[in-house]
Design a protein around this motif. Sequence first.
Motif, PDB file in Angstrom:
ATOM      1  N   GLU A 118      -5.604   2.509   9.919  1.00 59.92           N
ATOM      2  CA  GLU A 118      -6.559   3.563   9.603  1.00 59.92           C
ATOM      3  C   GLU A 118      -7.651   3.729  10.666  1.00 59.92           C
ATOM      4  O   GLU A 118      -8.297   4.771  10.730  1.00 59.92           O
ATOM      5  CB  GLU A 118      -7.226   3.315   8.250  1.00 59.92           C
ATOM      6  CG  GLU A 118      -8.128   2.096   8.186  1.00 59.92           C
ATOM      7  CD  GLU A 118      -8.971   2.078   6.917  1.00 59.92           C
ATOM      8  OE1 GLU A 118      -9.132   3.146   6.290  1.00 59.92           O
ATOM      9  OE2 GLU A 118      -9.469   0.985   6.548  1.00 59.92           O
ATOM     10  N   TRP A 151      -4.380  11.110   4.795  1.00 60.87           N
ATOM     11  CA  TRP A 151      -4.610   9.981   5.715  1.00 60.87           C
ATOM     12  C   TRP A 151      -5.143  10.469   7.057  1.00 60.87           C
ATOM     13  O   TRP A 151      -4.763  11.548   7.536  1.00 60.87           O
ATOM     14  CB  TRP A 151      -3.300   9.243   5.928  1.00 60.87           C
ATOM     15  CG  TRP A 151      -3.333   8.172   6.999  1.00 60.87           C
ATOM     16  CD1 TRP A 151      -3.690   6.881   6.842  1.00 60.87           C
ATOM     17  CD2 TRP A 151      -2.969   8.329   8.377  1.00 60.87           C
ATOM     18  NE1 TRP A 151      -3.581   6.201   8.043  1.00 60.87           N
ATOM     19  CE2 TRP A 151      -3.141   7.062   8.993  1.00 60.87           C
ATOM     20  CE3 TRP A 151      -2.521   9.405   9.144  1.00 60.87           C
ATOM     21  CZ2 TRP A 151      -2.871   6.858  10.349  1.00 60.87           C
ATOM     22  CZ3 TRP A 151      -2.266   9.207  10.495  1.00 60.87           C
ATOM     23  CH2 TRP A 151      -2.437   7.943  11.084  1.00 60.87           C
ATOM     24  N   GLY A 192       4.646  -0.070   6.872  1.00 57.95           N
ATOM     25  CA  GLY A 192       3.360   0.366   7.382  1.00 57.95           C
ATOM     26  C   GLY A 192       3.090   1.844   7.350  1.00 57.95           C
ATOM     27  O   GLY A 192       2.164   2.311   8.019  1.00 57.95           O
ATOM     28  N   VAL A 204       0.324   5.077   0.786  1.00 59.87           N
ATOM     29  CA  VAL A 204      -0.663   5.944   1.415  1.00 59.87           C
ATOM     30  C   VAL A 204      -0.187   7.393   1.372  1.00 59.87           C
ATOM     31  O   VAL A 204       0.968   7.692   1.680  1.00 59.87           O
ATOM     32  CB  VAL A 204      -0.904   5.523   2.881  1.00 59.87           C
ATOM     33  CG1 VAL A 204      -1.973   6.389   3.525  1.00 59.87           C
ATOM     34  CG2 VAL A 204      -1.303   4.045   2.948  1.00 59.87           C
ATOM     35  N   SER A 246      -6.757  -2.108   8.903  1.00 53.65           N
ATOM     36  CA  SER A 246      -5.636  -1.734   8.047  1.00 53.65           C
ATOM     37  C   SER A 246      -6.126  -1.332   6.667  1.00 53.65           C
ATOM     38  O   SER A 246      -7.198  -1.767   6.216  1.00 53.65           O
ATOM     39  CB  SER A 246      -4.665  -2.909   7.926  1.00 53.65           C
ATOM     40  OG  SER A 246      -3.666  -2.652   6.966  1.00 53.65           O
ATOM     41  N   ASP A 275      -4.641  -2.411   4.264  1.00 51.64           N
ATOM     42  CA  ASP A 275      -4.152  -3.565   3.533  1.00 51.64           C
ATOM     43  C   ASP A 275      -5.280  -4.556   3.291  1.00 51.64           C
ATOM     44  O   ASP A 275      -5.515  -5.479   4.070  1.00 51.64           O
ATOM     45  CB  ASP A 275      -3.032  -4.235   4.341  1.00 51.64           C
ATOM     46  CG  ASP A 275      -2.534  -5.527   3.700  1.00 51.64           C
ATOM     47  OD1 ASP A 275      -2.860  -5.767   2.525  1.00 51.64           O
ATOM     48  OD2 ASP A 275      -1.824  -6.291   4.378  1.00 51.64           O
ATOM     49  N   LYS A 304      -0.160  -2.901  10.341  1.00 46.75           N
ATOM     50  CA  LYS A 304       0.480  -1.902   9.483  1.00 46.75           C
ATOM     51  C   LYS A 304      -0.571  -1.137   8.696  1.00 46.75           C
ATOM     52  O   LYS A 304      -1.700  -1.578   8.557  1.00 46.75           O
ATOM     53  CB  LYS A 304       1.464  -2.577   8.523  1.00 46.75           C
ATOM     54  CG  LYS A 304       2.610  -3.300   9.206  1.00 46.75           C
ATOM     55  CD  LYS A 304       3.704  -3.688   8.237  1.00 46.75           C
ATOM     56  CE  LYS A 304       3.335  -4.858   7.365  1.00 46.75           C
ATOM     57  NZ  LYS A 304       3.401  -6.149   8.058  1.00 46.75           N
ATOM     58  N   TRP A 305      -0.181   0.021   8.167  1.00 48.33           N
ATOM     59  CA  TRP A 305      -1.074   0.880   7.370  1.00 48.33           C
ATOM     60  C   TRP A 305      -2.389   1.120   8.131  1.00 48.33           C
ATOM     61  O   TRP A 305      -3.495   0.983   7.593  1.00 48.33           O
ATOM     62  CB  TRP A 305      -1.333   0.264   5.992  1.00 48.33           C
ATOM     63  CG  TRP A 305      -0.066  -0.120   5.304  1.00 48.33           C
ATOM     64  CD1 TRP A 305       0.892   0.721   4.824  1.00 48.33           C
ATOM     65  CD2 TRP A 305       0.408  -1.440   5.031  1.00 48.33           C
ATOM     66  NE1 TRP A 305       1.922   0.013   4.267  1.00 48.33           N
ATOM     67  CE2 TRP A 305       1.657  -1.315   4.375  1.00 48.33           C
ATOM     68  CE3 TRP A 305      -0.102  -2.720   5.274  1.00 48.33           C
ATOM     69  CZ2 TRP A 305       2.401  -2.423   3.972  1.00 48.33           C
ATOM     70  CZ3 TRP A 305       0.638  -3.822   4.873  1.00 48.33           C
ATOM     71  CH2 TRP A 305       1.870  -3.660   4.228  1.00 48.33           C
ATOM     72  N   ARG A 343       1.555   2.531  12.232  1.00 48.85           N
ATOM     73  CA  ARG A 343       1.240   1.150  12.538  1.00 48.85           C
ATOM     74  C   ARG A 343       1.203   0.958  14.046  1.00 48.85           C
ATOM     75  O   ARG A 343       1.731   1.787  14.804  1.00 48.85           O
ATOM     76  CB  ARG A 343       2.288   0.203  11.952  1.00 48.85           C
ATOM     77  CG  ARG A 343       3.674   0.413  12.533  1.00 48.85           C
ATOM     78  CD  ARG A 343       4.696  -0.563  11.980  1.00 48.85           C
ATOM     79  NE  ARG A 343       4.414  -1.930  12.397  1.00 48.85           N
ATOM     80  CZ  ARG A 343       5.055  -2.988  11.890  1.00 48.85           C
ATOM     81  NH1 ARG A 343       5.973  -2.832  10.951  1.00 48.85           N
ATOM     82  NH2 ARG A 343       4.773  -4.204  12.323  1.00 48.85           N
ATOM     83  N   ASP A 375       7.127   2.437   3.179  1.00 50.59           N
ATOM     84  CA  ASP A 375       5.831   1.900   2.771  1.00 50.59           C
ATOM     85  C   ASP A 375       5.671   0.450   3.223  1.00 50.59           C
ATOM     86  O   ASP A 375       4.629   0.050   3.742  1.00 50.59           O
ATOM     87  CB  ASP A 375       5.676   1.980   1.250  1.00 50.59           C
ATOM     88  CG  ASP A 375       5.365   3.386   0.764  1.00 50.59           C
ATOM     89  OD1 ASP A 375       4.942   4.216   1.595  1.00 50.59           O
ATOM     90  OD2 ASP A 375       5.557   3.655  -0.433  1.00 50.59           O
ATOM     91  N   PRO A 426       0.826  -1.212   0.000  1.00 48.90           N
ATOM     92  CA  PRO A 426       0.000   0.000   0.000  1.00 48.90           C
ATOM     93  C   PRO A 426       0.857   1.257   0.000  1.00 48.90           C
ATOM     94  O   PRO A 426       1.879   1.340   0.702  1.00 48.90           O
ATOM     95  CB  PRO A 426      -0.794  -0.124   1.311  1.00 48.90           C
ATOM     96  CG  PRO A 426      -0.850  -1.587   1.571  1.00 48.90           C
ATOM     97  CD  PRO A 426       0.480  -2.120   1.102  1.00 48.90           C
TER      98      PRO A 426
END
Length: 530
Positions: A395, A265, A374, A260, A338, A340, A392-393, A378, A371, A258
């Motif tokens: 949200e 974000w 994460g 972002v 995530s 992801d 990770k990633w 994360r 990236d 991903p």
Amino acid sequence: MTTTAAPAPTGDPAPAPEVRTPGRLARAASGIAAAALALGAGHLVAAFLDPAASPLVAVGSALVDAAPTPAKTVAVRLLGTYDKPVLIGTVGLVLLVLAAVLGLLARAHRRTALVGTALLGVVGAATAVYRGGPTDAVPSVVAGVAGVAALLWTTSRDPSAPAAQTPDSTTAHSGRTSRRSFLVAVGVVAVGAAATAAAGTVVGRVRAAGAAARRSLGLPAPASPAPPLPDGVQLPGMTPFTTPVDDFYRVDISLVTPSVDASTWTLTVDGMVDHPLTLTYDELLAMPMVERDITLTCVSNEVGGPYVSSGRWLGVPLSEVLSRVGVQPGVDQLYSYSLDSGYTASTPYQAVIDGRDAMIAVGLDGKPLADARGYPARMIVPGLFGFVANTKWLERIELTTYAKRTAYWTERGWATDGPILTQSRIDLPKSLATLPKDKPVIAGVAWAQHRGIDKVEIQIDDGAWQETSLATDGGVDLWRQWSFRFDGPPGLHSARVRATDATGATQPEARTKVFPDGARGWHQIQFTSE
């Protein structure tokens, strides 16, 4: 003077020109070229919208979700971090075989081949919508249209295809010209496929460059910096105590990393709270930061495996975030979401509030997260396997109960709780390697995050267990290195190792698989002593 008519021509009529039609290989190539153009067009559109919506990735991700847990475990064990490229390559290969068949079919059943090509686009669109949203179907729809148009154009130049024939087709056109026209059309489509794929890659790199520029702004200084690692944590010639960022293990469900945009974000913290909170990246960076050295471990790590790494993390304490939202009674898990591919994780609430350095991390080893690690943020919770703690990633974090929410891996049969097991590993020498006479040292690492390591023992050739020399202890959430000087005779030997954590528990001998809550057992090697 009399004029007589010229005699009529006699003899056989002039032979019809030889018609050279495309062979099977050329027709198969037309189907492959059309599929390649479809994938390239889908890849280009997905680069603008969401790389995970690319047709090949969408179908591959759906296969990952549908695969039974044993199959996933075997794939990780046999292929390691190459499992995803192998999967994408396999899906692509199957697609190209189908495309070749459609290209061959198009000569006699053109409509059927076109419908088949369109259906491939429909499958991609359906899987993309199922995993994401309506807009994720756009790349596959574009891919389907491009594939149908390409196959329609190339087959219209096949002089032997029924749809391309006219009553005078064998006399109005040279067979050689018609065949050349077909091959040229296939070549044009192939060039278009390469161009669209390259354009998609360029767009992806431009987006990545933008994210890199944002990361270049750096990170704030921690309000609570990590103390220097004590002298002696690193043994000479051993595995680096702090893992280089590029060597940090990576296990996740994403087929594409991903990417972002931190400027758009946000992180939402809601659920059973008094004051739901949404933070931008800049607002998160403005909060008080802590810096800590923490070792992470994946539940997929086999005995003696590589999926354990250590780094210096920078982040906002989860306790600080929770104090702002006001947690309501009855909460027993943090359910994290995530970016992801719909990944979720369940983290025990008690593990976040018991004083350990649980955080929303934004940096690793002094730099913003890459990236693949994460970015932009994360979770990190020491002492727990990554599948329940290290989303990770990130949200969203929902404060809820286990009765209301079941996480991605738990739905697939893995354990609900994931405390890291006490484990040890032999790193020097490698199995079946030679132990040099001038440096007969066997060494490795042991870990039991949030408990610590008190003792590591080694057994040579089924002899008595002997204590090893432990390196300096870097902290309760870090692995610990150990060494042992071998003074046995030359020849072939075996060695196995076991660790005892700070609670007095020694890792068990009996081997277990990684599923459902981590591998157990003693790591063993064979080596030759000079």
